[in-house]
Motif scaffolding. Sequence first.
Motif, PDB file in Angstrom:
ATOM      1  N   UNK A   3     -23.648  46.525   0.041  1.00  0.00           N
ATOM      2  CA  UNK A   3     -25.051  46.567  -0.379  1.00  0.00           C
ATOM      3  C   UNK A   3     -25.253  47.475  -1.573  1.00  0.00           C
ATOM      4  N   UNK A   4     -24.627  48.646  -1.574  1.00  0.00           N
ATOM      5  CA  UNK A   4     -24.786  49.561  -2.710  1.00  0.00           C
ATOM      6  C   UNK A   4     -24.188  48.946  -3.974  1.00  0.00           C
ATOM      7  N   UNK A   5     -23.035  48.321  -3.854  1.00  0.00           N
ATOM      8  CA  UNK A   5     -22.410  47.679  -5.014  1.00  0.00           C
ATOM      9  C   UNK A   5     -23.294  46.567  -5.552  1.00  0.00           C
ATOM     10  N   UNK A   6     -23.828  45.761  -4.662  1.00  0.00           N
ATOM     11  CA  UNK A   6     -24.729  44.683  -5.078  1.00  0.00           C
ATOM     12  C   UNK A   6     -25.977  45.257  -5.748  1.00  0.00           C
ATOM     13  N   UNK A   7     -26.514  46.334  -5.198  1.00  0.00           N
ATOM     14  CA  UNK A   7     -27.678  46.988  -5.796  1.00  0.00           C
ATOM     15  C   UNK A   7     -27.370  47.434  -7.222  1.00  0.00           C
ATOM     16  N   UNK A   8     -26.232  48.066  -7.420  1.00  0.00           N
ATOM     17  CA  UNK A   8     -25.855  48.548  -8.750  1.00  0.00           C
ATOM     18  C   UNK A   8     -25.662  47.410  -9.736  1.00  0.00           C
ATOM     19  N   UNK A   9     -25.015  46.341  -9.309  1.00  0.00           N
ATOM     20  CA  UNK A   9     -24.634  45.256 -10.212  1.00  0.00           C
ATOM     21  C   UNK A   9     -25.697  44.196 -10.432  1.00  0.00           C
ATOM     22  N   UNK A  10     -26.494  43.890  -9.417  1.00  0.00           N
ATOM     23  CA  UNK A  10     -27.318  42.690  -9.492  1.00  0.00           C
ATOM     24  C   UNK A  10     -28.791  42.877  -9.172  1.00  0.00           C
ATOM     25  N   UNK A  11     -29.159  43.914  -8.480  1.00  0.00           N
ATOM     26  CA  UNK A  11     -30.525  44.046  -8.008  1.00  0.00           C
ATOM     27  C   UNK A  11     -31.493  44.292  -9.162  1.00  0.00           C
ATOM     28  N   UNK A  12     -32.629  43.617  -9.106  1.00  0.00           N
ATOM     29  CA  UNK A  12     -33.659  43.762 -10.130  1.00  0.00           C
ATOM     30  C   UNK A  12     -34.177  45.204 -10.187  1.00  0.00           C
ATOM     31  N   UNK A  13     -34.219  45.877  -9.049  1.00  0.00           N
ATOM     32  CA  UNK A  13     -34.722  47.247  -9.032  1.00  0.00           C
ATOM     33  C   UNK A  13     -33.848  48.208  -9.839  1.00  0.00           C
ATOM     34  N   UNK A  14     -32.568  47.903  -9.987  1.00  0.00           N
ATOM     35  CA  UNK A  14     -31.674  48.775 -10.753  1.00  0.00           C
ATOM     36  C   UNK A  14     -31.515  48.289 -12.201  1.00  0.00           C
ATOM     37  N   UNK A  15     -32.151  47.166 -12.527  1.00  0.00           N
ATOM     38  CA  UNK A  15     -32.040  46.594 -13.867  1.00  0.00           C
ATOM     39  C   UNK A  15     -32.478  47.546 -14.975  1.00  0.00           C
ATOM     40  N   UNK A  16     -33.566  48.316 -14.799  1.00  0.00           N
ATOM     41  CA  UNK A  16     -33.933  49.266 -15.861  1.00  0.00           C
ATOM     42  C   UNK A  16     -32.834  50.295 -16.154  1.00  0.00           C
TER      43      UNK A  16
END
Length: 92
Positions: free
Chosen positions: A11-24
């Motif tokens: 989940x953390x890896x996916x958040x870093x790589x793909x999640x819109x919330x981390x896009x900025x």
Amino acid sequence: MFLLALGLVLRVTRFLNSDVLFEPVRDAIDRRFGEASKIAYLVSCPWCASIYVAAAVMTAAYLVGETPAFLVIAAAATASYITGLISINLDD
């Protein structure tokens, strides 16, 4: 414990790589260091990011894996990841 820690890594890896919330953050890294930089590659490559995420998560699991805080965080992240996978594969 290993499966919960694995779910947290996923989940953390996916958040870093793909999640819109981390896009900025990814966009700021691209602007600051360039899209071809190693740090930009790190936050966009799941293979690259996951080794560092796994090292941190597995160390935490070893040291504090039995604590309620770690169990709740890891279980929530694992449930989130599994729900996302199911949704992607079942929804149109």
